[in-house]
Scaffold this active site. Structure first.
Site, PDB file in Angstrom:
ATOM      1  N   ARG A 116       0.831  -1.209   0.000  1.00  0.00           N
ATOM      2  CA  ARG A 116       0.000   0.000   0.000  1.00  0.00           C
ATOM      3  C   ARG A 116       0.863   1.256   0.000  1.00  0.00           C
ATOM      4  O   ARG A 116       0.548   2.244  -0.669  1.00  0.00           O
ATOM      5  CB  ARG A 116      -0.934  -0.003   1.217  1.00  0.00           C
ATOM      6  CG  ARG A 116      -1.934   1.138   1.208  1.00  0.00           C
ATOM      7  CD  ARG A 116      -2.873   1.091   2.412  1.00  0.00           C
ATOM      8  NE  ARG A 116      -2.197   1.467   3.642  1.00  0.00           N
ATOM      9  CZ  ARG A 116      -2.139   0.697   4.724  1.00  0.00           C
ATOM     10  NH1 ARG A 116      -2.669  -0.510   4.716  1.00  0.00           N
ATOM     11  NH2 ARG A 116      -1.518   1.113   5.812  1.00  0.00           N
ATOM     12  N   LYS A 117       1.964   1.227   0.755  1.00  0.00           N
ATOM     13  CA  LYS A 117       2.862   2.388   0.788  1.00  0.00           C
ATOM     14  C   LYS A 117       3.440   2.653  -0.599  1.00  0.00           C
ATOM     15  O   LYS A 117       3.537   3.803  -1.038  1.00  0.00           O
ATOM     16  CB  LYS A 117       4.014   2.150   1.779  1.00  0.00           C
ATOM     17  CG  LYS A 117       3.585   1.893   3.209  1.00  0.00           C
ATOM     18  CD  LYS A 117       2.917   3.078   3.840  1.00  0.00           C
ATOM     19  CE  LYS A 117       2.627   2.805   5.307  1.00  0.00           C
ATOM     20  NZ  LYS A 117       1.873   3.891   5.946  1.00  0.00           N
ATOM     21  N   TRP A 154      -9.578   6.336   7.594  1.00  0.00           N
ATOM     22  CA  TRP A 154      -8.717   7.143   6.741  1.00  0.00           C
ATOM     23  C   TRP A 154      -8.016   6.285   5.684  1.00  0.00           C
ATOM     24  O   TRP A 154      -7.716   6.780   4.612  1.00  0.00           O
ATOM     25  CB  TRP A 154      -7.736   7.983   7.533  1.00  0.00           C
ATOM     26  CG  TRP A 154      -6.689   7.298   8.346  1.00  0.00           C
ATOM     27  CD1 TRP A 154      -5.689   6.492   7.895  1.00  0.00           C
ATOM     28  CD2 TRP A 154      -6.516   7.398   9.754  1.00  0.00           C
ATOM     29  NE1 TRP A 154      -4.900   6.082   8.935  1.00  0.00           N
ATOM     30  CE2 TRP A 154      -5.382   6.631  10.094  1.00  0.00           C
ATOM     31  CE3 TRP A 154      -7.197   8.076  10.760  1.00  0.00           C
ATOM     32  CZ2 TRP A 154      -4.922   6.513  11.400  1.00  0.00           C
ATOM     33  CZ3 TRP A 154      -6.743   7.966  12.058  1.00  0.00           C
ATOM     34  CH2 TRP A 154      -5.617   7.182  12.370  1.00  0.00           C
ATOM     35  N   ASP A 294      -0.547   3.797  20.207  1.00  0.00           N
ATOM     36  CA  ASP A 294       0.579   4.665  20.536  1.00  0.00           C
ATOM     37  C   ASP A 294       0.143   5.843  21.399  1.00  0.00           C
ATOM     38  O   ASP A 294       0.691   6.084  22.485  1.00  0.00           O
ATOM     39  CB  ASP A 294       1.224   5.168  19.243  1.00  0.00           C
ATOM     40  CG  ASP A 294       2.719   5.428  19.400  1.00  0.00           C
ATOM     41  OD1 ASP A 294       3.308   4.987  20.396  1.00  0.00           O
ATOM     42  OD2 ASP A 294       3.293   6.055  18.496  1.00  0.00           O
ATOM     43  N   ARG A 496       4.174   6.055   7.384  1.00  0.00           N
ATOM     44  CA  ARG A 496       5.458   5.368   7.480  1.00  0.00           C
ATOM     45  C   ARG A 496       6.003   5.060   6.092  1.00  0.00           C
ATOM     46  O   ARG A 496       5.248   4.603   5.232  1.00  0.00           O
ATOM     47  CB  ARG A 496       5.314   4.076   8.289  1.00  0.00           C
ATOM     48  CG  ARG A 496       5.135   4.318   9.757  1.00  0.00           C
ATOM     49  CD  ARG A 496       5.064   3.045  10.555  1.00  0.00           C
ATOM     50  NE  ARG A 496       3.755   2.410  10.462  1.00  0.00           N
ATOM     51  CZ  ARG A 496       3.366   1.387  11.229  1.00  0.00           C
ATOM     52  NH1 ARG A 496       4.189   0.899  12.141  1.00  0.00           N
ATOM     53  NH2 ARG A 496       2.180   0.862  11.088  1.00  0.00           N
TER      54      ARG A 496
END
Length: 526
Positions: A116-117, A154, A294, A496
């Site tokens: 996906r990145k 998102w 996180d 990322r």
């Protein structure tokens, strides 16, 4: 010790105390009346280039277009190849010949989201004209809250925007269905924040996609105004429009460890409790819909560090959140139950739950065993949300050493071995100047040095007994500027592994590190 060594230790101690006091004062000063740490992210090339393209297509806001262009032109000296490709395409219409995504951004990137990145970064380049659209980019997208990745809203919106942009870029817009267009508009209108879920790049991709099929839609104009409102004075656009919840958690933790004013700490904790979500977790910014491990870990750790009894109800709700999202392997994902477990998230969850191990013994035991199994032979762990090897070493050491009996006793030998292996790595990779870089051989940077010192402190290593700690502390103090402030390379990543800079984190990590190595009574050790 010789007389000179004693004098050097005393001098370093005075400098450390002075630096800690100044950083604590600076960090306290940015806490608002409501207890929030409201500090903006620095501008970034990606979002600035996307906004430039959108405004140019719409033919509006010429002054802002000029200012965005000036920002993009000014930043090229320090830019990555990816940034350069974006800026050169926007400003000069130039395409790139080499594969900057595989050759730079994703080089060495080992994560379940890599496919996906790759698609996302390629589409960013194509949208600004740095590379042509390619048919391989045109893929179906599951919509409507599917399993795994797409149940994070998102991600669904980003991938739907990507599909529409690629279809139009390839001249295949007729293959986009009315339900797909309607779903994108539905998602775009669902945010409670002016910038969609405080995520600037996702909002801009959606606006650019709607611009393709409904340029006069009110959501485009209101979206443009929302994005423009969060520009920085340098003319550029930050990647996150609101990072206040995430910033407040570790800031409160750092100030608590430094012995800050209790009223200030209670105000910060009250703010965090006001931002706790119905599922018991926290999101990185205000008025969002998705919690993440996180932000939740830092917020809960702050509440527990300040006063676990005063904040017991909120901490119990947080415990329910962590229990519900934990994976069957004992680890924790970032966003969605069922996604692969990640080291940083698992360590953060342990650190947040350790205050009450009697209620969470099963979670702590499973997570600790997962973390121990995740350590590499050289003492490192996956980096995930950081570019620095030391970041996850710190978080794991903090987690493993924060647990009390019986879990830590049962795993005592394995924890000791993991700590010794991590210590050997940090000792071997410490630079001659006493600091650490992102990775072995990199120049020392402030954030990596702080993480390394925090890891060593979590293991119980003290500067009087460990020359690695003493040299690292001396290096950190030496990075204090003439005005008493510290600066650092950026080390936050989103999406990322794309870096973004949240300058307030420099003070947070420095204060945590200086307090962790403190020898006086005004700071706690870890």
């Amino acid at each position: 010790m010789t007389t000179d060594e004693i004098r050097a230790d005393a001098s370093l101690g005075r400098e450390q105390v002075a630096a800690r006091k100044q950083v604590a004062a600076a960090l306290s000063a940015v806490v608002g009346p409501d207890g929030a740490v409201r500090r903006p992210c620095a501008s970034r090339t990606l979002e600035s280039a996307l906004l430039f393209v959108l405004l140019r297509e719409r033919g509006t806001h010429p002054r802002q277009v000029r200012e965005l262009g000036a920002y993009l032109a000014a930043g090229q000296a320090q830019a990555t190849r990816f940034d350069m490709a974006l800026a050169q395409a926007v400003l000069h219409g130039r395409q790139v010949d080499d594969d900057v995504v595989a050759g730079e951004l994703l080089a060495g990137f080992d994560h379940f989201s890599i496919a996906r990145k790759r698609l996302l970064f390629d589409v960013h380049l194509a949208v600004v004209g740095a590379i042509p659209f390619d048919p391989s980019m045109f893929r179906p997208v599951r919509t409507g809250g599917g399993e795994g990745d797409n149940s994070v809203t998102w991600i669904e919106m980003i991938m739907l925007s990507v599909r529409i942009l690629v279809a139009h870029g390839l001249g295949r817009s007729r293959e986009i269905t009315d339900p797909e267009r309607e779903r994108l508009l539905e998602l775009l209108s669902s945010s409670r924040t002016p910038v969609w879920e405080n995520y600037t790049a996702a909002h801009l991709l959606a606006l650019l996609a709607v611009q393709r099929f409904a340029p006069a839609h009110p959501l485009v104009e209101t979206g443009v105004e929302g994005v423009l409102a969060c520009r920085n004075p340098d003319g550029g656009l930050p990647p996150m429009s609101n990072l206040d919840v995430f910033s407040t958690g570790p800031a409160g933790l750092a100030l608590a460890r430094a012995g800050a004013d209790r009223a200030l700490l209670h105000r910060m904790c009250d703010y965090l409790i006001s931002q706790q979500m119905p599922d018991g977790g926290w999101s990185f910014g205000e008025d969002m819909r998705h919690s993440d491990v996180d932000a939740s870990s830092y917020a809960a750790a702050c509440l527990a560090a300040v006063d676990p009894q005063r904040h017991r109800d909120a901490l119990n709700r947080a415990g329910g959140y962590f229990r519900n999202i934990a994976g069957p392997d004992g680890g924790f994902p970032t966003y969605v139950k069922g996604d692969p477990s990640e080291v940083g998230m698992t360590a953060g969850a342990v650190s947040a739950l350790a205050w009450n191990d009697s209620d969470h013994r099963d979670l702590l035991d499973g997570a600790a065993r997962w973390l121990l199994a995740a350590q590499h032979q050289d003492g490192t762990f996956e980096r995930s949300w950081s570019l620095s090897e030391a970041n996850t070493i710190w978080r794991v050491m903090w987690a493993l050493h924060s647990m009390s009996d019986p879990t830590r006793t049962a795993l005592k030998a394995r924890i000791a071995d993991a700590s010794d292996t991590a210590h050997r790595f940090l000792a071997r990779t410490q630079n001659a100047d006493g600091g650490w870089g992102y990775r072995p051989g990199d120049a020392s940077d402030t954030a990596s040095t702080c993480y390394s010192l925090l890891a060593l402190a979590a293991m119980g290593r003290r500067p009087q007994e460990d020359s690695v700690v003493a040299a690292g502390l001396a290096h950190l103090v030496s990075r204090r500027g003439p005005d008493g402030n510290f600066t650092a390379l950026p080390d936050q990543v989103a999406p990322r592994p794309l870096l973004f800079d949240a300058p307030v984190f420099t003070d947070i990590w420095v204060l945590l590190a200086l307090s962790s190595s403190s020898d006086d009574d005004s700071g706690e050790t870890w």
